[in-house]
Design a protein around this motif. Sequence first.
Motif, PDB file in Angstrom:
ATOM      1  N   THR A 145       0.739  -1.174   0.018  1.00  0.00           N
ATOM      2  CA  THR A 145      -0.100   0.060  -0.083  1.00  0.00           C
ATOM      3  C   THR A 145       0.813   1.268   0.020  1.00  0.00           C
ATOM      4  OG1 THR A 145       0.044   0.107   2.359  1.00  0.00           O
ATOM      5  CG2 THR A 145      -1.771  -1.318   1.282  1.00  0.00           C
ATOM      6  N   PRO A 146       0.427   2.415  -0.669  1.00  0.00           N
ATOM      7  CA  PRO A 146       1.113   3.554  -0.335  1.00  0.00           C
ATOM      8  C   PRO A 146       1.606   3.925   1.008  1.00  0.00           C
ATOM      9  CG  PRO A 146      -0.764   3.828  -1.741  1.00  0.00           C
ATOM     10  CD  PRO A 146      -0.948   2.540  -1.188  1.00  0.00           C
TER      11      PRO A 146
ATOM     12  N   GLU B 114       5.553   4.353   2.608  1.00  0.00           N
ATOM     13  CA  GLU B 114       6.264   5.427   3.340  1.00  0.00           C
ATOM     14  C   GLU B 114       6.671   4.970   4.760  1.00  0.00           C
ATOM     15  OE1 GLU B 114       3.568   8.689   4.270  1.00  0.00           O
ATOM     16  OE2 GLU B 114       3.053   8.972   2.017  1.00  0.00           O
ATOM     17  N   ARG B 115       6.003   3.973   5.441  1.00  0.00           N
ATOM     18  CA  ARG B 115       6.145   3.442   6.584  1.00  0.00           C
ATOM     19  C   ARG B 115       7.621   2.729   6.702  1.00  0.00           C
ATOM     20  NH1 ARG B 115       4.204  -0.962  10.154  1.00  0.00           N
ATOM     21  NH2 ARG B 115       3.075  -1.801   8.270  1.00  0.00           N
ATOM     22  N   ILE B 116       7.929   1.969   5.592  1.00  0.00           N
ATOM     23  CA  ILE B 116       9.199   1.378   5.682  1.00  0.00           C
ATOM     24  C   ILE B 116      10.310   2.101   5.553  1.00  0.00           C
ATOM     25  CG2 ILE B 116       9.276   1.075   3.048  1.00  0.00           C
ATOM     26  CD1 ILE B 116      10.282  -1.601   5.787  1.00  0.00           C
ATOM     27  N   GLN B 117      10.209   3.298   4.883  1.00  0.00           N
ATOM     28  CA  GLN B 117      11.281   4.389   4.994  1.00  0.00           C
ATOM     29  C   GLN B 117      11.702   4.863   6.373  1.00  0.00           C
ATOM     30  OE1 GLN B 117      12.815   5.263   2.331  1.00  0.00           O
ATOM     31  NE2 GLN B 117      11.513   4.223   0.805  1.00  0.00           N
ATOM     32  N   LYS B 118      10.450   5.003   7.212  1.00  0.00           N
ATOM     33  CA  LYS B 118      10.724   5.478   8.536  1.00  0.00           C
ATOM     34  C   LYS B 118      11.327   4.188   9.375  1.00  0.00           C
ATOM     35  CE  LYS B 118       8.106   7.285  12.386  1.00  0.00           C
ATOM     36  NZ  LYS B 118       8.073   6.459  13.625  1.00  0.00           N
ATOM     37  N   VAL B 119      10.902   2.899   9.110  1.00  0.00           N
ATOM     38  CA  VAL B 119      11.812   1.895  10.010  1.00  0.00           C
ATOM     39  C   VAL B 119      13.059   1.752   9.897  1.00  0.00           C
ATOM     40  CG1 VAL B 119      11.679  -0.831  10.037  1.00  0.00           C
ATOM     41  CG2 VAL B 119       9.416   0.427  10.019  1.00  0.00           C
ATOM     42  N   ARG B 120      13.475   2.217   8.384  1.00  0.00           N
ATOM     43  CA  ARG B 120      14.750   2.012   7.755  1.00  0.00           C
ATOM     44  C   ARG B 120      15.615   2.940   8.497  1.00  0.00           C
ATOM     45  NH1 ARG B 120      19.002  -1.238   6.452  1.00  0.00           N
ATOM     46  NH2 ARG B 120      19.498  -0.333   8.364  1.00  0.00           N
TER      47      ARG B 120
ATOM     48  N   VAL C 193      10.738  -5.788   0.568  1.00  0.00           N
ATOM     49  CA  VAL C 193      11.347  -4.785   1.281  1.00  0.00           C
ATOM     50  C   VAL C 193      12.341  -4.188   0.668  1.00  0.00           C
ATOM     51  CG1 VAL C 193      12.196  -3.964   3.412  1.00  0.00           C
ATOM     52  CG2 VAL C 193      10.224  -5.490   3.516  1.00  0.00           C
ATOM     53  N   GLY C 194      13.414  -5.066  -0.023  1.00  0.00           N
ATOM     54  CA  GLY C 194      14.458  -4.681  -0.632  1.00  0.00           C
ATOM     55  C   GLY C 194      14.387  -3.747  -1.714  1.00  0.00           C
ATOM     56  N   GLU C 195      13.158  -3.824  -2.299  1.00  0.00           N
ATOM     57  CA  GLU C 195      13.074  -2.788  -3.506  1.00  0.00           C
ATOM     58  C   GLU C 195      12.686  -1.439  -2.958  1.00  0.00           C
ATOM     59  OE1 GLU C 195      10.541  -4.049  -6.811  1.00  0.00           O
ATOM     60  OE2 GLU C 195      11.225  -5.977  -6.832  1.00  0.00           O
ATOM     61  N   HIS C 196      12.332  -1.296  -1.789  1.00  0.00           N
ATOM     62  CA  HIS C 196      12.073   0.169  -1.114  1.00  0.00           C
ATOM     63  C   HIS C 196      13.216   0.729  -0.317  1.00  0.00           C
ATOM     64  CE1 HIS C 196       7.865  -0.178  -2.338  1.00  0.00           C
ATOM     65  NE2 HIS C 196       8.175  -1.583  -2.400  1.00  0.00           N
ATOM     66  N   VAL C 197      13.970  -0.070   0.484  1.00  0.00           N
ATOM     67  CA  VAL C 197      15.106   0.239   1.124  1.00  0.00           C
ATOM     68  C   VAL C 197      16.193  -0.639   1.258  1.00  0.00           C
ATOM     69  CG1 VAL C 197      13.355   1.606   2.936  1.00  0.00           C
ATOM     70  CG2 VAL C 197      13.835  -0.758   3.395  1.00  0.00           C
ATOM     71  N   HIS C 198      17.402  -0.121   1.910  1.00  0.00           N
ATOM     72  CA  HIS C 198      18.426  -0.994   1.728  1.00  0.00           C
ATOM     73  C   HIS C 198      17.976  -2.242   3.109  1.00  0.00           C
ATOM     74  CE1 HIS C 198      22.688  -2.610   2.189  1.00  0.00           C
ATOM     75  NE2 HIS C 198      22.463  -2.442   3.590  1.00  0.00           N
ATOM     76  N   VAL C 199      18.484  -3.281   2.689  1.00  0.00           N
ATOM     77  CA  VAL C 199      18.114  -4.436   3.619  1.00  0.00           C
ATOM     78  C   VAL C 199      19.657  -5.132   3.937  1.00  0.00           C
ATOM     79  CG1 VAL C 199      17.205  -6.787   3.644  1.00  0.00           C
ATOM     80  CG2 VAL C 199      15.741  -4.834   2.858  1.00  0.00           C
ATOM     81  N   ASP C 200      19.949  -5.021   5.132  1.00  0.00           N
ATOM     82  CA  ASP C 200      21.143  -5.815   5.692  1.00  0.00           C
ATOM     83  C   ASP C 200      21.218  -7.226   5.347  1.00  0.00           C
ATOM     84  OD1 ASP C 200      22.603  -3.223   6.587  1.00  0.00           O
ATOM     85  OD2 ASP C 200      20.628  -3.084   7.792  1.00  0.00           O
TER      86      ASP C 200
END
Length: 258
Positions: A66-67, A71-77, A127-134
Amino acid sequence: MADKPKPKLAVWKFGSCSGCQLALLDLEDELLDIVGVVDIAHFPEATRAAVNGPYDLSLVEGSITTPHDAERIQKVRRESKFLVAVGACATSGGIQALRNFRDVKELVSIVYATPEYISTLDKSTPVGEHVHVDYELRGCPINKKQLVEVISAFLHGRKPNTPPHSVCIECKQSGMPCIMVTQGVPCLGPVTHAGCGALCPSYNRGCYGCFGPMETPNAESLSRQWERLGVENKDIIRALRTFNAGAEAFRKESEARE
Ligand code: SF4
Ligand code: SF4
């Protein structure tokens, strides 16, 4: 002298069934040891209290659908020192990525009585398509022993030891004859990531890929072998489109066969 604060662990849920979070709760023998060395600071599935970030280690379950979640995953990152994607949803888009092969507006109009209230993205993405994943831990659901290894590795500053090889190696390790070679059973084991201990072949059942692609899968070669075993094209496509339909290796081979 005051005790050193424990590292803060956070568990997050996005588009998913919560099965991977349950793998953490299922760690009956190890949970007390884990709680002894980390502060479970955010875990809505298990605790009411939440401690604010930043967090030392975030375990993220679920895909971005969802949109709002994009946004939320950016905050988590931003709030996480290390971020580990856990499970098929978080690492490949999950079962919900089946919609990636269709027009999502059409699906929504068929499924929901009032589609105008539905806010969704066209695709379900890892998730890795949106933020860096370790680190990515695969499986639907994940293997709880591998989860302990990942948590322990990050707490000790080392790389987790979760072998990248295929389910086939796990068959060999447990001394099982290959069911594809000896019985002609179609099996995704040669292209699927280890982690289950070759559960299905041990019951004479072909692997259907719930741990997603192994590190260097040759899905094209395997699907040609399935053809030689007499499997119809539509069934090969269906086998590649289950829990990890959005994983690149499985997606590309299923699309090549359309
Ligand atoms: S990967 Fe599988 S078990 Fe884990 S949340 Fe997704 S659907 Fe559930
Ligand atoms: S489907 Fe494959 S990866 Fe999943 S449990 Fe069975 S053998 Fe293991």
